[in-house]
Design a protein around this motif. Structure first.
Motif, PDB file in Angstrom:
ATOM      1  N   ARG A  70      -6.555 -31.870 -29.411  1.00  0.00           N
ATOM      2  CA  ARG A  70      -7.279 -30.588 -29.447  1.00  0.00           C
ATOM      3  C   ARG A  70      -7.557 -30.291 -30.900  1.00  0.00           C
ATOM      4  O   ARG A  70      -6.629 -30.061 -31.692  1.00  0.00           O
ATOM      5  CB  ARG A  70      -6.479 -29.458 -28.808  1.00  0.00           C
ATOM      6  N   GLN A 149     -13.170 -26.420 -23.927  1.00  0.00           N
ATOM      7  CA  GLN A 149     -12.425 -25.370 -23.242  1.00  0.00           C
ATOM      8  C   GLN A 149     -13.370 -24.258 -22.786  1.00  0.00           C
ATOM      9  O   GLN A 149     -14.254 -23.822 -23.527  1.00  0.00           O
ATOM     10  CB  GLN A 149     -11.340 -24.809 -24.157  1.00  0.00           C
ATOM     11  N   GLY A 172      -8.725 -22.519 -20.656  1.00  0.00           N
ATOM     12  CA  GLY A 172      -7.617 -21.903 -21.399  1.00  0.00           C
ATOM     13  C   GLY A 172      -7.443 -20.517 -20.801  1.00  0.00           C
ATOM     14  O   GLY A 172      -8.165 -19.591 -21.178  1.00  0.00           O
ATOM     15  N   PRO A 173      -6.532 -20.347 -19.855  1.00  0.00           N
ATOM     16  CA  PRO A 173      -6.484 -19.075 -19.122  1.00  0.00           C
ATOM     17  C   PRO A 173      -6.127 -17.872 -19.997  1.00  0.00           C
ATOM     18  O   PRO A 173      -6.600 -16.766 -19.730  1.00  0.00           O
ATOM     19  CB  PRO A 173      -5.406 -19.294 -18.052  1.00  0.00           C
ATOM     20  N   PHE A 174      -5.328 -18.106 -21.052  1.00  0.00           N
ATOM     21  CA  PHE A 174      -4.948 -16.957 -21.896  1.00  0.00           C
ATOM     22  C   PHE A 174      -6.164 -16.428 -22.655  1.00  0.00           C
ATOM     23  O   PHE A 174      -6.468 -15.228 -22.602  1.00  0.00           O
ATOM     24  CB  PHE A 174      -3.806 -17.342 -22.850  1.00  0.00           C
ATOM     25  N   ASP A 175      -6.872 -17.333 -23.339  1.00  0.00           N
ATOM     26  CA  ASP A 175      -8.058 -16.878 -24.069  1.00  0.00           C
ATOM     27  C   ASP A 175      -9.140 -16.387 -23.109  1.00  0.00           C
ATOM     28  O   ASP A 175      -9.816 -15.395 -23.392  1.00  0.00           O
ATOM     29  CB  ASP A 175      -8.613 -18.014 -24.951  1.00  0.00           C
TER      30      ASP A 175
HETATM   31  C1  3PY Z   1      -5.309 -20.758 -23.441  1.00  0.00           C
HETATM   32  O1  3PY Z   1      -4.698 -20.527 -22.385  1.00  0.00           O
HETATM   33  O2  3PY Z   1      -6.116 -19.959 -23.939  1.00  0.00           O
HETATM   34  C2  3PY Z   1      -5.125 -22.017 -24.126  1.00  0.00           C
HETATM   35  O3  3PY Z   1      -6.012 -22.502 -24.751  1.00  0.00           O
HETATM   36  C3  3PY Z   1      -3.798 -22.671 -24.080  1.00  0.00           C
HETATM   37  O4  3PY Z   1      -3.416 -23.167 -25.319  1.00  0.00           O
END
Ligand code: 3PY
Length: 255
Positions: A70, A149, A172-175
């Motif tokens: 990454r 992503q 990327g579930p968090f972002d």
């Molecule tokens: C996210 O969940 O945003 C990610 O990119 C994990 O690193």
């Protein structure tokens, strides 16, 4: 050979992987020997610089597991460094537009498909059997995996078009949660985030491509495997170390 690409093309099971955030070839080897199908060398949020990436990638590849890098940001020179280190694929974070994705693919492919510069002997050194310069040049465009992503509202808006351009769209579930106004709080996902995740999977399947997702434990990874995701992270080295020590301490203290 690219073991992850082989799993994608020859097997129907999801490819399960692990995130390497801490530097060191010994950590790479531990993760690669765990049974994971791929190891993500995380130069975006991990403590891994260019030199550490050059240690991690060959250590993973030598054990027959695919190292994917990454990159910290969508910059052509970062794509070049990662692929020159011998990575079997690259994952670009926080992409926004179709143009971003086209730029990534251009940076990742040798001419005439792209603009990747040729000259490093390091990448081929890390493949087994070692290809000649010419073999690497001929095989790289078709065998190295391009991944982006999906974690911004703009990328989600164009996800059907983006899926046509790369091998894997990786959530990327968090972002994604943060950027669509529904952050994950205490592990809870809003229905709108779930819908965004479903839409991304549908886009990949419709395009005949693969969909990945970042998970933080085996239970969550199993849920996404059951939904049909193709590339799933199960844990990170960072959290695994702490959690394993905490579990052992609980037992040791008889708690
Ligand atoms: C996210 O969940 O945003 C990610 O990119 C994990 O690193």
């Amino acid at each position: 050979a690219n073991p992850l690409k082989q799993i994608f093309s020859q097997e129907s099971r999801p490819a399960m992987g692990v995130w390497q955030m801490l530097p060191g070839a010994n950590i790479s080897r531990i993760l690669a020997r765990s049974g994971a199908d791929w190891v993500m060398v995380d130069c975006e949020h991990g403590n891994i610089n260019d030199a550490a990436m050059h240690e991690a990638v060959p250590a993973i590849a030598a054990l027959g597991v695919s190292p994917i890098v990454r990159i910290p940001d969508l910059q052509p020179w970062m794509v070049k460094r990662a692929l020159d280190s011998g990575a079997h694929g690259i994952l670009a974070p926080l992409i926004r537009t179709v143009e971003d994705v086209k730029n990534l693919v251009t940076a990742a492919k040798f001419p005439p498909e792209g603009k990747r510069g040729f000259g490093s002997p390091i990448a081929m050194q890390n493949f087994n059997p070692m290809p000649t310069f010419t073999e690497y040049l001929q095989q790289a465009n078709g065998s190295l995996l391009t991944m982006v992503q999906i974690e911004t509202q703009e990328a989600l808006n164009s996800v059907e078009e983006i899926a046509l351009l790369v091998d894997v769209i990786f959530i990327g579930p968090f972002d994604l949660g943060n950027n669509i106004g529904h952050p994950i709080i205490e592990g809870k996902m809003d229905p709108e985030l779930d819908e965004a995740i479903e839409r991304t999977l549908r886009a990949a399947v419709t395009a005949g491509k693969k969909c990945g997702i970042f998970c933080t434990d085996g239970e969550q990874a199993k849920q996404y495997a059951d939904k049909g995701f193709h590339m799933i992270s199960v844990a990170t080295d960072y959290t695994l170390l702490g959690a394993a020590m905490a579990d052992s301490l609980t037992i040791a203290r008889g708690q």
